[in-house]
Design an enzyme around this catalytic site. Structure first.
Site, mmCIF file in Angstrom:
data_model
loop_
_atom_site.group_PDB
_atom_site.id
_atom_site.type_symbol
_atom_site.label_atom_id
_atom_site.label_comp_id
_atom_site.label_asym_id
_atom_site.label_seq_id
_atom_site.Cartn_x
_atom_site.Cartn_y
_atom_site.Cartn_z
ATOM 1 N N HIS A 42 1.066 -1.097 0.148
ATOM 2 C CA HIS A 42 -0.294 0.386 -0.180
ATOM 3 C C HIS A 42 0.773 1.171 0.218
ATOM 4 C CE1 HIS A 42 -3.346 -2.551 0.252
ATOM 5 N NE2 HIS A 42 -3.534 -2.885 1.335
ATOM 6 N N SER A 43 -0.065 2.652 -0.248
ATOM 7 C CA SER A 43 0.752 3.295 -0.559
ATOM 8 C C SER A 43 1.641 4.329 1.195
ATOM 9 C CB SER A 43 0.092 4.579 -1.223
ATOM 10 O OG SER A 43 -0.982 5.815 -0.426
ATOM 11 N N GLU A 44 0.976 3.677 1.767
ATOM 12 C CA GLU A 44 1.898 3.345 3.273
ATOM 13 C C GLU A 44 1.018 2.343 4.303
ATOM 14 O OE1 GLU A 44 3.401 5.662 4.355
ATOM 15 O OE2 GLU A 44 2.693 7.465 2.387
ATOM 16 N N THR A 45 1.771 2.587 5.152
ATOM 17 C CA THR A 45 1.135 1.174 5.658
ATOM 18 C C THR A 45 2.198 1.887 7.676
ATOM 19 O OG1 THR A 45 1.902 -0.471 5.034
ATOM 20 C CG2 THR A 45 2.272 -1.145 7.236
#
Length: 271
Positions: A42-45
């Site tokens: 994902h774009s951020e975790t």
């Protein structure tokens, strides 16, 4: 360790921006968090753990598949959503690389986040920007992390097909492209966000970009503090961020939906 996938800045699944949320019981190795973020894709975790501090209840860190970042709105919203749904009372106080972030959930379920505002400073377009975007900017500026590029109208934002590799060579974390909303009655401004430099070709909905967009559009539209403005991010998934200037801070508000829950396999966790 519990791990969830949450769609942020949306009220229905498979829209908005998906974030991983990993609840860690204690401090864990940074390299391991980066590997898990790369695995999640994902774009951020986000990684969140309880702390015993006078000013904060949790430590919160954010990782793209390629790097740790200084600020992330949608993964903060996703983390707060997970904790609130587990019964944690509002407000939440997170200690982060961008200071203390306070998050509240209203009785209607709307989650509001107190973030720093990053007003952009007008600056010449860096060489190669117009070619990389395939469009001439009408205004360019810089913020703490990103380039802000205003273009002629909403259609120009919607139909943008940039050269992602060329954008990654520009001297910024990412490039925010924005215009006044003109084709819809549900938003004041629109945007898209590209950050190939940190492993995110296009981010679906970007909270930290709205820390720049909110002060910019408050000035352009003549909005006073405490007057909400609605931003619509025009990625294929799309999402909505309600922004309200609060002096040198900005309130970002939205909703979130959990789509997956599970546990990290114990064998993968460092001793």
């Amino acid at each position: 360790m519990r791990i969830s996938v949450v769609d942020a800045f949306t009220d229905h699944p498979f829209a908005g921006n998906p974030a991983g949320v990993c609840q860690v019981p204690a401090s864990v190795d940074t390299a391991w968090m980066q590997r898990l973020a790369a695995e999640m894709k994902h774009s951020e975790t986000a990684f969140v753990r309880p702390v015993d501090q006078a000013t904060a209840d949790y430590e919160l860190r954010w990782f793209t598949p390629a790097a740790e970042v200084e600020l992330c709105g949608h993964a903060t919203l996703a983390t707060a959503h997970v904790l609130f749904d587990a019964g944690t009372p509002s407000p939440l106080r997170f200690t982060t690389r961008s200071g203390i972030l306070t998050v509240r959930r209203g009785t209607d379920g709307l989650i509001s986040m107190d973030f720093p505002a990053y007003p952009p400073t007008a600056a010449p377009a860096p060489p190669g920007l117009a070619d990389a975007l395939g469009i001439e900017p009408v205004w360019t500026g810089t913020s703490n992390f990103d380039l802000l590029v205003a273009v002629s109208d909403e259609d120009a934002v919607q139909h943008l097909t940039p050269d992602i590799e060329a954008l990654g060579a520009l001297p910024a974390r990412g490039v925010i492209v924005t215009a006044r909303a003109s084709n819809r009655g549900d938003a004041d401004f629109v945007s898209r966000f590209f950050a190939p430099r940190v492993g995110v070709p296009e981010d679906p909905v970007t909270g930290s970009a709205h820390c720049v967009l909110a002060p910019y559009w408050a000035g352009v539209l003549g909005r006073d503090d405490a007057t909400p403005m609605i931003g619509r991010q025009l990625s294929p998934r799309g999402g909505t961020v309600i922004t309200t200037m609060r002096g040198d801070r900005v309130e970002l508000a939205g909703r979130a939906v959990t789509v997956l829950e599970g546990t990290v396999t114990p064998a993968t966790v460092p001793e």
